[in-house]
Design an enzyme around this catalytic site. Structure first.
Site, PDB file in Angstrom:
ATOM      1  N   GLU A 141      59.382   9.456  -1.624  1.00  0.00           N
ATOM      2  CA  GLU A 141      59.099   8.246  -2.405  1.00  0.00           C
ATOM      3  C   GLU A 141      60.380   7.450  -2.646  1.00  0.00           C
ATOM      4  O   GLU A 141      60.438   6.254  -2.380  1.00  0.00           O
ATOM      5  CB  GLU A 141      58.473   8.646  -3.742  1.00  0.00           C
ATOM      6  N   HIS A 142      61.399   8.117  -3.182  1.00  0.00           N
ATOM      7  CA  HIS A 142      62.699   7.491  -3.418  1.00  0.00           C
ATOM      8  C   HIS A 142      63.744   8.224  -2.585  1.00  0.00           C
ATOM      9  O   HIS A 142      63.786   9.454  -2.591  1.00  0.00           O
ATOM     10  CB  HIS A 142      63.110   7.601  -4.893  1.00  0.00           C
TER      11      HIS A 142
END
Length: 443
Positions: free
Chosen positions: A324-325
């Site tokens: 996601e990040h």
């Protein structure tokens, strides 16, 4: 010099074994509960929404389900001036980035035989924006979703959030929301998706992060309306070499870990020596972190580290994980960034903390999890936009080749009605098969 005692060892994962998480984001038990909630709301509308809101503590007996636009404005006026200014500056940065995205997509048209074809870009009419109100109410999510929907051009934007704080109400006003529904969980998604009688009309798109019941409900309405994604536990992967600062890495991993005990902090590095330093920093920083109970549980249960022999292998690991990040803490971070292919949001260089993405540098913080960044993107103005195509034939005599091909394809596929509809537009049709009237080179 003796290394500090490590109380927070990260689980070691060999680089050959790292795969994208790819868990099923929908919990089966939560889905069953959400399905019942949706059934009830579809059948009984506002009465069912109120019943579930009372049952799950979203509202108190006698409390209104909806906060009006005027009440949102009043709440913003009551907010501490410094906090209000923070929300306003953050909203402006989000708005500026979203507008640039919207401006990057334009309408177009091209000539076709006898006429023109093209596409128009239009927002859905009604957007429903969910913002969590549990352990940590998230006015930032109100801004990320509602500001973006307004920039896209939605005529009505409804925010839903249980037990909203003054900051949440103020954020809804600053974002330009038309109302706020004091409801959470599956019942909020059901109300946004199905409507609630005279209280609320159904939305055309529903977005925003939430718990397992929110995700389950979104999975049940997907296909009937637009959703942003089915999000699972949040992830932050730090890619680091021996130039990285272990204290900054630990701080960024803990910032992610404090979200939830299911959060996934990850470290991929080419430096074996860096690992114990990061682990020691995790322990040191946890000793003074107010959210340590949640963050420690997330690190112990879900945290992992992968030591890679080369940066190229480390990059391949990151691409497999598709987090996601994804933060880059390396020498020449921009060059490394050019080789990374799969992520929700990319944070280039140690100066760029993931938290500035969470808190409004501009890009949206609602991002794909569980490896789904390989096939999908985060929330943006595009979530609320429809690309609608059109065809117009002005000169039928110039479209004869097109009509003959359409008729021929209809007959190839056995769809005689399709063929007939095209043949009726061919000059002199019916005298011979359409395919024979086509001239070589005729487009």
């Amino acid at each position: 010099v003796r290394e500090p005692k490590v109380e927070m060892p990260l689980r070691r994962v060999p680089h050959t074994q790292v795969q994208r998480l790819a868990p099923d984001p929908v919990d089966p038990a939560a889905r069953a509960i959400a399905e019942d909630v949706l059934t009830q709301v579809r059948a009984r509308g506002e009465a069912a929404v109120r019943e579930f809101a009372l049952k799950f503590g979203d509202i108190k007996e006698g409390e209104a389900l909806v906060v009006t636009k005027e009440e949102l404005k009043a709440a913003a006026a009551q907010l501490d001036e410094e906090e209000r200014c923070v929300l306003e500056r953050t909203a402006q940065r989000i708005r500026r980035f979203a507008q640039a995205q919207r401006d990057a997509l334009s309408e177009m048209s091209v000539e076709i035989p006898g006429g023109v074809a093209g596409h128009t870009v239009a927002a859905v009419e009604r957007a429903g924006c969910y913002a969590p109100g549990g352990r940590y109410p998230l006015p930032s999510s109100v801004l990320m979703t509602a500001v973006t929907a307004k920039v896209a051009g939605c005529k009505q934007v409804v925010v839903a959030s249980p037990r909203p704080t003054t900051a949440t109400l103020a954020a809804a006003h600053i974002a330009g929301a038309d109302m706020l529904l004091r409801v959470g969980g599956a019942q909020a998604i059901a109300a946004l998706a199905c409507g609630a009688g005279e209280l609320l009309e159904p939305c055309d798109a529903v977005c925003g992060p939430g718990n397992k019941f929110v995700t389950a409900a979104k999975s049940l309405v997907a296909g009937k309306l637009a959703i942003d994604m089915l999000a699972g536990p949040s992830e932050c992967l730090v890619l680091a070499d021996d130039s990285a600062d272990p204290a900054i890495i630990a701080a960024d991993l803990l910032a992610q870990a404090e979200h939830d005990v299911m959060a996934v902090p990850e470290l991929v590095t080419t430096s074996e020596a860096l690992v114990p330093k990061v682990e020691a920093e995790l322990e040191r920083q946890l000793s003074t972190l107010e959210t340590a109970d949640v963050a420690r549980a997330a690190v112990e249960k879900n945290g992992w580290v992968c030591v890679c022999p080369t940066m190229q292998v480390a990059i391949e690991v990151c691409n497999r994980a598709a987090p996601e990040h994804l933060e880059i803490h390396t020498v020449d971070a921009q060059a490394v960034a050019g080789q990374l292919e799969h992520y929700g949001g990319l944070f280039i260089g140690a100066n760029c903390a993931e938290v500035v993405g969470d808190y409004g540098a501009g890009p949206n913080h609602t991002l794909p999890t569980g490896g789904t960044a390989r096939s999908s993107a985060g929330l943006s103005v595009f979530t609320f936009l429809r690309i609608r195509t059109f065809i117009r034939i002005d000169q039928l005599d110039q479209a004869q080749g097109l009509m003959r091909d359409a008729a021929a394809l209809g007959r190839i596929e056995g769809l005689k009605g399709h063929a007939r509809a095209a043949e009726l537009r061919i000059t002199g049709a019916g005298q011979e098969p359409a395919a024979k009237k086509h001239k070589p080179g005729d487009i």
